[in-house]
Design an enzyme around this catalytic site. Sequence first.
Site, short mmCIF file in Angstrom:
data_model
loop_
_atom_site.label_atom_id
_atom_site.label_comp_id
_atom_site.label_asym_id
_atom_site.label_seq_id
_atom_site.Cartn_x
_atom_site.Cartn_y
_atom_site.Cartn_z
N LYS A 11 0.83 -1.21 0.00
CA LYS A 11 0.00 0.00 0.00
C LYS A 11 0.86 1.27 0.00
CE LYS A 11 -3.89 -2.38 2.22
NZ LYS A 11 -4.95 -2.29 3.24
N TYR A 51 -12.25 -1.80 -3.66
CA TYR A 51 -12.74 -2.00 -2.29
C TYR A 51 -14.25 -1.78 -2.20
CZ TYR A 51 -8.10 -2.54 -0.10
OH TYR A 51 -6.87 -3.01 0.30
N ASN A 114 -2.11 -0.02 6.68
CA ASN A 114 -1.59 -1.28 7.22
C ASN A 114 -0.70 -2.06 6.25
OD1 ASN A 114 -3.60 -2.14 5.55
ND2 ASN A 114 -4.78 -3.24 7.09
N HIS A 117 -2.17 -5.48 1.36
CA HIS A 117 -3.46 -6.14 1.17
C HIS A 117 -3.21 -7.62 0.92
CE1 HIS A 117 -7.37 -7.23 -0.52
NE2 HIS A 117 -6.69 -7.82 -1.49
N GLU A 128 -9.51 -10.44 -8.01
CA GLU A 128 -8.58 -9.33 -7.79
C GLU A 128 -7.39 -9.40 -8.75
OE1 GLU A 128 -9.78 -8.92 -3.06
OE2 GLU A 128 -7.76 -9.58 -3.57
P1 ATP Z 1 -7.12 -6.02 3.12
O1 ATP Z 1 -8.45 -6.31 2.45
O2 ATP Z 1 -6.57 -4.64 2.77
O3 ATP Z 1 -6.14 -7.12 2.94
P2 ATP Z 1 -8.15 -7.02 5.58
O4 ATP Z 1 -8.75 -8.09 4.74
O5 ATP Z 1 -7.22 -7.43 6.69
O6 ATP Z 1 -7.37 -5.97 4.69
P3 ATP Z 1 -10.70 -5.70 5.58
O7 ATP Z 1 -11.73 -5.91 6.62
O8 ATP Z 1 -10.88 -6.31 4.24
O9 ATP Z 1 -9.29 -6.10 6.20
O10 ATP Z 1 -10.54 -4.11 5.42
C1 ATP Z 1 -9.97 -3.55 4.24
C2 ATP Z 1 -9.08 -2.41 4.62
O11 ATP Z 1 -9.88 -1.35 5.15
C3 ATP Z 1 -8.06 -2.71 5.72
O12 ATP Z 1 -6.87 -3.26 5.25
C4 ATP Z 1 -7.81 -1.34 6.30
O13 ATP Z 1 -6.86 -0.62 5.53
C5 ATP Z 1 -9.15 -0.67 6.17
N1 ATP Z 1 -9.88 -0.77 7.43
C6 ATP Z 1 -10.51 -1.85 7.93
N2 ATP Z 1 -11.06 -1.60 9.12
C7 ATP Z 1 -10.77 -0.29 9.38
C8 ATP Z 1 -11.07 0.60 10.46
N3 ATP Z 1 -11.77 0.18 11.52
N4 ATP Z 1 -10.60 1.86 10.37
C9 ATP Z 1 -9.90 2.29 9.31
N5 ATP Z 1 -9.58 1.50 8.25
C10 ATP Z 1 -10.01 0.23 8.29
MG MG Z 2 -9.92 -7.68 3.03
#
Ligand code: ATP
Ligand code: MG
Length: 140
Positions: A11, A51, A114, A117, A128
Site C-alpha cells: 500500500k 474496495y 496497514n 493487502h 482481484e
Molecule cells: P485487506 O483487504 O486490505 O487485505 P483485511 O482483509 O485485513 O485488509 P478488511 O476488513 O478487508 O481487512 O478491510 C480492508 C481495509 O480497510 C483494511 O486493510 C484497512 O486498511 C481498512 N480498514 C478496515 N477496518 C478499518 C477501520 N476500523 N478503520 C480504518 N480502516 C479500516
Molecule cells: Mg480484506
Amino acid sequence: MAGNITFTMIKPGAVKNGHIGAILNHINKGGFKIVAMKYVHLSPQMAGQFYAVHKERPFYGELVEFMSSGPIVAAVLQKDNAVEDFRTLIGATNPAEAAEGTVRKLYATSIGENAVHGSDSDENALIEANFHFSGTEMFA
Ligand code: ATP
Ligand code: MG
C-alpha cells in the site's frame, strides 16, 4: 490455478516509507512465487471499485483516498494454500494486534495504513488478480 494464488498490494504508506524491498523479501522467504507484478498509481475510481465491498463501512472514503494517494505495488503470488498462508504472513488487519514478525507488525503504521493487502478467499484472489492483470501479464 485456483487454490494456489493470492493477490497482494504493497500500500502507498509502505511504498512511501521505503519498504518495498523488505516486503518482497518476506514474500520470497515465505515461499511465494511472484507470477505477476506492477508498480502503479490507482485512480480514486479504481481504488473505490477494488474496495467496493466496503462501500457502506464508515472508513470507505478514507480507504479510497489513502489507496489512491500514491503508487502501490500489485502482485499475484503462487503457493500451495496461498490465501491462508499469505494472511498468516501479513498478520492481523490492525498492526497493534498483528503477531511478532508479520509484515503488518513490522511495516504498518495504523489499521488504515496497514502496509499490505491480502485476498480473503480463493474466489476473490482470482477476481482481484484479473482486476489488475491481463492473462498475458501473469506467468503462473
Ligand atoms: P485487506 O483487504 O486490505 O487485505 P483485511 O482483509 O485485513 O485488509 P478488511 O476488513 O478487508 O481487512 O478491510 C480492508 C481495509 O480497510 C483494511 O486493510 C484497512 O486498511 C481498512 N480498514 C478496515 N477496518 C478499518 C477501520 N476500523 N478503520 C480504518 N480502516 C479500516
Ligand atoms: Mg480484506
